[in-house]
Write an enzyme that holds these catalytic residues in place. Structure first.
Site, PDB file in Angstrom:
ATOM      1  N   ASP A 153      37.739  36.854  34.102  1.00 15.28           N
ATOM      2  CA  ASP A 153      36.737  35.871  34.533  1.00 15.28           C
ATOM      3  C   ASP A 153      37.455  34.642  35.069  1.00 15.28           C
ATOM      4  O   ASP A 153      38.577  34.760  35.540  1.00 15.28           O
ATOM      5  CB  ASP A 153      35.766  35.563  33.387  1.00 15.28           C
ATOM      6  N   HIS A 207      45.467  38.086  47.701  1.00 17.64           N
ATOM      7  CA  HIS A 207      45.658  39.517  47.912  1.00 17.64           C
ATOM      8  C   HIS A 207      44.538  40.284  47.217  1.00 17.64           C
ATOM      9  O   HIS A 207      44.511  40.374  45.990  1.00 17.64           O
ATOM     10  CB  HIS A 207      47.004  39.991  47.367  1.00 17.64           C
TER      11      HIS A 207
END
Ligand SMILES: *[C@@H]1O[C@H](CO)[C@@H](O)[C@H](O)[C@H]1NC(C)=O
Ligand SMILES: *[C@@H]1O[C@H](CO)[C@@H](O)[C@H](O)[C@H]1NC(C)=O
Ligand SMILES: *[C@@H]1O[C@H](CO)[C@@H](O)[C@H](O)[C@H]1NC(C)=O
Ligand SMILES: *[C@@H]1O[C@H](CO)[C@@H](O)[C@H](O)[C@H]1NC(C)=O
Ligand SMILES: *[C@@H]1O[C@H](CO)[C@@H](O)[C@H](O)[C@H]1NC(C)=O
Ligand SMILES: *[C@@H]1O[C@H](CO)[C@@H](O)[C@H](O)[C@H]1NC(C)=O
Length: 445
Positions: free
Chosen positions: A215, A289
């Site tokens: 999270d 990425h």
């Protein structure tokens, strides 16, 4: 000797960037506090046998050292079976050189520090850690205790240790100011509701942080002003978000830079109605990425919090490189509320591509400024509503550096985590601002 030198260096007033409004960190260094009074928890009943509850010893040591002293937790394996509250610290420090493991079902947070001024929580040997055995809950979709809450803490620093496998959130900084948070490793299971750093307050410098979780990585909440957040490595985590934002939002002067996102999102600013403002925010030098929502303003996220919408203005996104993994969402999404169009948004040198196909798309709604699909406006009187989606087929120069320890496989969630050593870099090519400490005694004395 070395410890003393580092301590002195650490004491130099830190006023590093215009984004901060003054110096941050404790007012008195930990060696001075230790020299005045040191309270070693093992003199108060703590036993490093991985079994005896450390809670009472820690509370008693705090009772004697909370004003002007240093509580020392020597190397060793301690168990915590009672959640504790450390209140009213005045010019004190806690040096965690051992490992505190959760040893029972606990509620709220293992350690609550509140109403403290001139406070430092740190590892002197860079081997201190919290071990939450969170997998015992998370593997069956349940949650347990959080690790830390710092509430109304001023002139403080928190640094140099690992926070491993929390059964829920890791660090909450609630209404704190003049703080420095750095050289921290967070690693846990990749699952929701395991936020690493939720921070609100003012004049806080967060740097050199590595997070693997499921999270939020480092998130700013309302109300907040004057924060510098840099050299942040978010691995498989939710990323560096702002929000979620509701009514009376008040966030300004936040500078994020050197963000490295391995399958995480660099900016996710989420609201649904609410009111107030978010202004003067910069996200600069960002590598992404595989983040699902790399650059996102979304004013239709989650449930409606009432009122007319949060005003977003003067947000700058500069020097971004990277790619998403699945191409089902826009790489640049600037979707503002029709009732409060955003303005002064700048998208500059943002190069985001995809691993999945030969085009990407950008989505802009009711957002004004320069770059990407933003509409331009001469004045705030001209902010009409609009909605546009643009397809981009020209590949930008998006590829960029990676970190050596990038892996994409989620860690197992059915066994304890090994506590890894503290990292020596938190952004490709960057050396941490402050060296890790290698003290061999309380306060380095
Ligand atoms: C610490 O103690 C716990 C509980 O006895 C044990 O499971 C764990 O392996 C110990 N860790 C270390 C590093 O000794
Ligand atoms: C030193 O510690 C004592 C508690 O033992 C405290 O009362 C005193 O204020 C401290 N001195 C300073 C300068 O902080
Ligand atoms: C924090 O430090 C500043 C000096 O940098 C000082 O003015 C202030 O009184 C300190 N304490 C609190 C509670 O702000
Ligand atoms: C925001 O909305 C709340 C509740 O709807 C209201 O009480 C408050 O005055 C509003 N604040 C601003 C800054 O508009
Ligand atoms: C926009 O934000 C930047 C960065 O926080 C700040 O330097 C600048 O003064 C702001 N501009 C306005 C018009 O407020
Ligand atoms: C990133 O996450 C993967 C999967 O948990 C882990 O193996 C790797 O060590 C992590 N890298 C860092 C730097 O935390």
């Amino acid at each position: 000797m070395q410890g003393t030198l580092l301590t002195l260096l650490g004491l130099l007033p830190v006023f590093i960037n215009a984004q901060l409004s003054g110096s941050v960190g404790p007012l008195v260094d930990f060696a001075t506090k230790a020299r005045n009074k040191t309270c070693d928890v093992t003199d108060y009943g703590a036993v490093a046998d991985g079994e005896t509850d450390i809670a009472d010893a820690l509370l008693s040591a705090w009772g004697d050292c909370a004003v002007g002293g240093l509580v020392y937790i020597p190397p060793g394996n301690y168990s915590m079976k009672t959640a504790i509250e450390l209140k009213h610290g005045q010019s004190s420090a806690i040096q965690l050189d051992g490992i505190i493991s959760r040893g029972a079902d606990l509620a709220y947070q293992m350690i609550l520090v509140r109403d403290a001024d001139d406070f430092e929580f740190f590892s002197g040997n860079s081997k201190g850690a919290m071990q939450g055995y969170g997998y015992e809950y998370l593997q069956s979709g349940e949650y347990g205790v959080r690790f830390f809450r710092f509430q109304d803490v001023t002139n403080f620093s928190v640094h140099g240790f690992a926070a491993i496998d929390s059964p829920s959130y890791y660090f909450v900084f609630d209404t704190c100011s003049n703080g420095e948070i750095y050289n921290i490793l967070v690693r846990g299971i990749v699952i929701g509701a395991t936020d690493a750093f939720d921070i609100w307050g003012e004049n806080i410098w967060v740097h050199d942080i590595e997070v693997t979780n499921g999270d939020e990585c480092v998130t700013v909440k309302s109300p907040s002003t004057n924060m510098l957040i840099e050299n942040i490595y978010c691995n498989l985590s939710g990323g560096t978000a702002i929000g979620s934002l509701g009514t009376s939002t008040d966030i300004s002067n936040i500078h994020y830079r050197n963000l490295y996102m391995n399958t995480a999102d660099a900016c996710y600013l989420k609201t649904n109605n609410g009111n107030g403002t978010v202004s003067n925010i910069i996200w600069e030098d960002v590598i992404v990425h595989g983040g699902p929502y790399p650059l996102t303003l979304n004013e239709a996220w989650g449930s409606d919090s009432g009122s007319i919408g949060v005003q977003l203005k003067n947000l700058t996104f500069k020097n971004w490189h990277g790619e998403n993994a699945a191409n089902s969402r826009p790489t640049i999404r600037l979707e503002c509320d029709a009732d409060v169009p955003c303005y002064d948004i700048t998208i500059e040198n943002v190069n985001l591509w995809t691993d999945d196909g030969d085009y990407v798309y950008w989505s802009c709604q009711n957002a004004y400024g320069s770059g990407a699909c933003l509409a331009e406006a001469d004045s705030t009187a001209d902010l009409a509503t609009y909605n546009t989606v643009v397809t981009i087929t020209a590949t930008p120069s998006y590829s960029t550096r990676t970190m050596a320890s990038d892996l994409t496989a989620n860690p197992p969630s059915d066994s304890p985590f090994t506590i890894p050593p503290m990292p020596t870099s938190f952004f490709p090519g960057a050396t941490p601002v402050s060296k890790l400490l290698h003290l061999s005694a309380a306060g380095g004395l």
